[in-house]
Design a protein around this motif. Structure first.
Motif, PDB file in Angstrom:
ATOM      1  N   LYS A  14       0.813  -1.230   0.000  1.00  0.00           N
ATOM      2  CA  LYS A  14       0.000   0.000   0.000  1.00  0.00           C
ATOM      3  C   LYS A  14       0.845   1.277   0.000  1.00  0.00           C
ATOM      4  CE  LYS A  14      -1.234  -0.470   4.864  1.00  0.00           C
ATOM      5  NZ  LYS A  14       0.005   0.078   5.396  1.00  0.00           N
ATOM      6  N   THR A  32       1.177   7.174   8.406  1.00  0.00           N
ATOM      7  CA  THR A  32       1.456   7.253   9.852  1.00  0.00           C
ATOM      8  C   THR A  32       2.707   6.438  10.201  1.00  0.00           C
ATOM      9  OG1 THR A  32      -0.236   5.553  10.205  1.00  0.00           O
ATOM     10  CG2 THR A  32      -0.851   7.833  10.691  1.00  0.00           C
ATOM     11  N   GLY A  33       3.011   5.389   9.388  1.00  0.00           N
ATOM     12  CA  GLY A  33       4.264   4.649   9.597  1.00  0.00           C
ATOM     13  C   GLY A  33       5.467   5.570   9.372  1.00  0.00           C
ATOM     14  N   ARG A  37       8.362   6.764  12.051  1.00  0.00           N
ATOM     15  CA  ARG A  37       9.809   6.651  11.796  1.00  0.00           C
ATOM     16  C   ARG A  37      10.483   8.031  11.873  1.00  0.00           C
ATOM     17  NH1 ARG A  37       7.661   2.409   8.842  1.00  0.00           N
ATOM     18  NH2 ARG A  37       7.064   3.692   7.082  1.00  0.00           N
ATOM     19  N   SER A  54       6.873  -0.304  17.589  1.00  0.00           N
ATOM     20  CA  SER A  54       6.853  -0.650  16.160  1.00  0.00           C
ATOM     21  C   SER A  54       7.965  -1.631  15.812  1.00  0.00           C
ATOM     22  CB  SER A  54       6.897   0.587  15.285  1.00  0.00           C
ATOM     23  OG  SER A  54       8.084   1.265  15.464  1.00  0.00           O
ATOM     24  N   GLU A  58       4.450  -4.424  17.004  1.00  0.00           N
ATOM     25  CA  GLU A  58       3.221  -4.070  17.743  1.00  0.00           C
ATOM     26  C   GLU A  58       2.716  -2.707  17.276  1.00  0.00           C
ATOM     27  OE1 GLU A  58       1.797  -6.111  19.922  1.00  0.00           O
ATOM     28  OE2 GLU A  58       3.413  -7.580  19.872  1.00  0.00           O
ATOM     29  N   LEU A  59       1.457  -2.434  17.563  1.00  0.00           N
ATOM     30  CA  LEU A  59       0.914  -1.109  17.258  1.00  0.00           C
ATOM     31  C   LEU A  59       1.301  -0.121  18.346  1.00  0.00           C
ATOM     32  CD1 LEU A  59      -2.737  -1.875  16.055  1.00  0.00           C
ATOM     33  CD2 LEU A  59      -0.693  -1.457  14.665  1.00  0.00           C
ATOM     34  N   VAL A  60       1.538   1.119  17.942  1.00  0.00           N
ATOM     35  CA  VAL A  60       1.738   2.208  18.899  1.00  0.00           C
ATOM     36  C   VAL A  60       0.373   2.471  19.566  1.00  0.00           C
ATOM     37  CG1 VAL A  60       2.330   4.672  19.045  1.00  0.00           C
ATOM     38  CG2 VAL A  60       3.599   3.161  17.484  1.00  0.00           C
ATOM     39  N   MET A  65      -1.078   7.707  19.020  1.00  0.00           N
ATOM     40  CA  MET A  65      -1.314   7.842  17.582  1.00  0.00           C
ATOM     41  C   MET A  65      -2.301   8.964  17.288  1.00  0.00           C
ATOM     42  SD  MET A  65       0.702   5.955  15.953  1.00  0.00           S
ATOM     43  CE  MET A  65       0.137   6.450  14.338  1.00  0.00           C
ATOM     44  N   GLY A  86      -2.279   3.862   6.487  1.00  0.00           N
ATOM     45  CA  GLY A  86      -1.859   3.278   7.772  1.00  0.00           C
ATOM     46  C   GLY A  86      -2.646   3.761   8.974  1.00  0.00           C
ATOM     47  N   TYR A  87      -3.701   4.505   8.760  1.00  0.00           N
ATOM     48  CA  TYR A  87      -4.553   4.982   9.847  1.00  0.00           C
ATOM     49  C   TYR A  87      -5.989   5.042   9.341  1.00  0.00           C
ATOM     50  CZ  TYR A  87      -5.706   7.687  14.054  1.00  0.00           C
ATOM     51  OH  TYR A  87      -6.221   8.101  15.270  1.00  0.00           O
ATOM     52  N   ARG A  89      -6.059   1.881  12.393  1.00  0.00           N
ATOM     53  CA  ARG A  89      -5.720   0.451  12.457  1.00  0.00           C
ATOM     54  C   ARG A  89      -6.439  -0.245  13.598  1.00  0.00           C
ATOM     55  NH1 ARG A  89       0.017   1.417   9.892  1.00  0.00           N
ATOM     56  NH2 ARG A  89       0.724  -0.699   9.549  1.00  0.00           N
ATOM     57  N   GLN A  93      -9.205   3.912  16.910  1.00  0.00           N
ATOM     58  CA  GLN A  93      -8.650   4.879  15.943  1.00  0.00           C
ATOM     59  C   GLN A  93      -9.691   5.309  14.916  1.00  0.00           C
ATOM     60  OE1 GLN A  93      -4.903   3.660  14.182  1.00  0.00           O
ATOM     61  NE2 GLN A  93      -3.993   3.227  16.177  1.00  0.00           N
ATOM     62  N   ARG A 134      14.743  -1.402   7.716  1.00  0.00           N
ATOM     63  CA  ARG A 134      13.732  -1.154   8.766  1.00  0.00           C
ATOM     64  C   ARG A 134      13.804  -2.254   9.827  1.00  0.00           C
ATOM     65  NH1 ARG A 134       7.882   0.220   6.222  1.00  0.00           N
ATOM     66  NH2 ARG A 134       7.323  -0.788   8.181  1.00  0.00           N
ATOM     67  N   ASP A 136      11.635  -3.220  11.849  1.00  0.00           N
ATOM     68  CA  ASP A 136      10.406  -4.006  11.946  1.00  0.00           C
ATOM     69  C   ASP A 136      10.209  -4.925  10.744  1.00  0.00           C
ATOM     70  OD1 ASP A 136       9.872  -1.920  10.212  1.00  0.00           O
ATOM     71  OD2 ASP A 136       7.818  -1.663  10.871  1.00  0.00           O
ATOM     72  N   ARG A 146       2.711  -8.903  12.821  1.00  0.00           N
ATOM     73  CA  ARG A 146       2.071  -7.759  12.155  1.00  0.00           C
ATOM     74  C   ARG A 146       0.830  -8.222  11.382  1.00  0.00           C
ATOM     75  NH1 ARG A 146       5.529  -4.255   8.645  1.00  0.00           N
ATOM     76  NH2 ARG A 146       4.102  -2.643   9.305  1.00  0.00           N
TER      77      ARG A 146
HETATM   78  P1  AMP Z   1       3.731   1.055   8.394  1.00  0.00           P
HETATM   79  O1  AMP Z   1       4.898   1.753   7.748  1.00  0.00           O
HETATM   80  O2  AMP Z   1       2.423   1.661   8.029  1.00  0.00           O
HETATM   81  O3  AMP Z   1       3.769  -0.416   8.165  1.00  0.00           O
HETATM   82  O4  AMP Z   1       3.881   1.271   9.979  1.00  0.00           O
HETATM   83  C1  AMP Z   1       5.044   0.863  10.661  1.00  0.00           C
HETATM   84  C2  AMP Z   1       4.748   0.745  12.138  1.00  0.00           C
HETATM   85  O5  AMP Z   1       4.391   2.030  12.681  1.00  0.00           O
HETATM   86  C3  AMP Z   1       3.586  -0.169  12.494  1.00  0.00           C
HETATM   87  O6  AMP Z   1       3.952  -1.535  12.538  1.00  0.00           O
HETATM   88  C4  AMP Z   1       3.203   0.359  13.879  1.00  0.00           C
HETATM   89  O7  AMP Z   1       4.089  -0.076  14.872  1.00  0.00           O
HETATM   90  C5  AMP Z   1       3.400   1.871  13.694  1.00  0.00           C
HETATM   91  N1  AMP Z   1       2.126   2.479  13.227  1.00  0.00           N
HETATM   92  C6  AMP Z   1       1.881   3.074  12.025  1.00  0.00           C
HETATM   93  N2  AMP Z   1       0.611   3.475  11.938  1.00  0.00           N
HETATM   94  C7  AMP Z   1       0.024   3.103  13.102  1.00  0.00           C
HETATM   95  C8  AMP Z   1      -1.283   3.204  13.625  1.00  0.00           C
HETATM   96  N3  AMP Z   1      -2.274   3.760  12.916  1.00  0.00           N
HETATM   97  N4  AMP Z   1      -1.524   2.717  14.876  1.00  0.00           N
HETATM   98  C9  AMP Z   1      -0.552   2.161  15.607  1.00  0.00           C
HETATM   99  N5  AMP Z   1       0.708   2.013  15.177  1.00  0.00           N
HETATM  100  C10 AMP Z   1       1.000   2.477  13.931  1.00  0.00           C
END
Ligand code: AMP
Length: 188
Positions: A14, A32-33, A37, A54, A58-60, A65, A86-87, A89, A93, A134, A136, A146
């Motif tokens: 995505k 949001t990812g 970062r 992250s 895990e989710l923040v 967020m 990414g939001y 999730r 939220q 990365r 993660d 994830r």
């Molecule tokens: P992404 O790049 O979208 O895969 O996000 C990387 C990491 O950032 C995720 O695995 C979460 O740890 C954190 N993150 C990003 N967006 C969110 C969200 N909406 N809620 C919680 N954690 C988030």
């Protein structure tokens, strides 16, 4: 200003697709990812706290967020609209998103939902890990965690969002160009 959400499991592509849509349609891509970062890169205490979640896959937490999302939303408002990657999730939220957008008189136009089966996600996760720095992305347990969180917490949000906006579900199987053509064909 219109808001379009792009969602799907981790490793469905995505982020790549969001950048292509941004270029084609002029929407501002908010990830949001990326925001998580960037906050970590800044070296702030908040960034380090977020990274501690992250980097384990895990989710923040939702309240953290919410504040981060409000900040990036207000910094990125444009006439052309926003493509939000990414939001939300989690179910909470979704409530935060609706609260923040309603307070700003914004509405969610549509949701692009990219679908890829788990076996294929794991293949892509492994490939991405090889070329990625990365934290993660590194190990299989993080990949599985994830994907599990997506199944348990994010997928139900997509069902719930069907009551709020037009959800456009499409297959993420194929190469980048094939998927981007599918997305372009269904964007209103
Ligand atoms: P992404 O790049 O979208 O895969 O996000 C990387 C990491 O950032 C995720 O695995 C979460 O740890 C954190 N993150 C990003 N967006 C969110 C969200 N909406 N809620 C919680 N954690 C988030």
């Amino acid at each position: 200003m219109k808001i379009i959400l792009i969602t799907g499991p981790p490793y469905c592509g995505k982020g790549t697709q969001a950048k292509i849509i941004e270029g084609q349609f002029g929407f501002r891509h908010i990830s949001t990812g990326d925001a998580v970062r960037a906050e970590k890169q800044s070296g702030s205490d908040l960034g380090l706290t977020m990274a501690s979640f992250s980097e384990r896959g895990e989710l923040v937490p939702d309240e953290i967020m919410k504040d981060l999302f409000a900040k990036v939303l207000d910094k990125n408002r444009t006439e052309e609209g926003i493509l939000l990657d990414g939001y939300p999730r989690t179910r909470l939220q979704v409530d935060h998103l609706l609260e923040l957008t309603e307070a700003r008189n914004l509405s969610i136009r549509s949701v692009i939902n990219i679908e890829v089966p788990k076996e294929e996600l794991l293949v892509r996760a492994k490939q991405r890990a090889e070329g990625s720095d990365r934290p993660d992305d590194k190990d299989r347990n993080t990949h599985l965690r994830r994907i599990e969180i997506f199944e348990q917490q994010t997928k139900p949000c997509i069902d719930y969002l069907q009551n709020q906006a037009l959800v456009l579900s499409l297959s993420g199987i194929g190469n980048v160009e094939q998927v981007s053509k599918r997305i372009a064909a269904c964007l209103p």
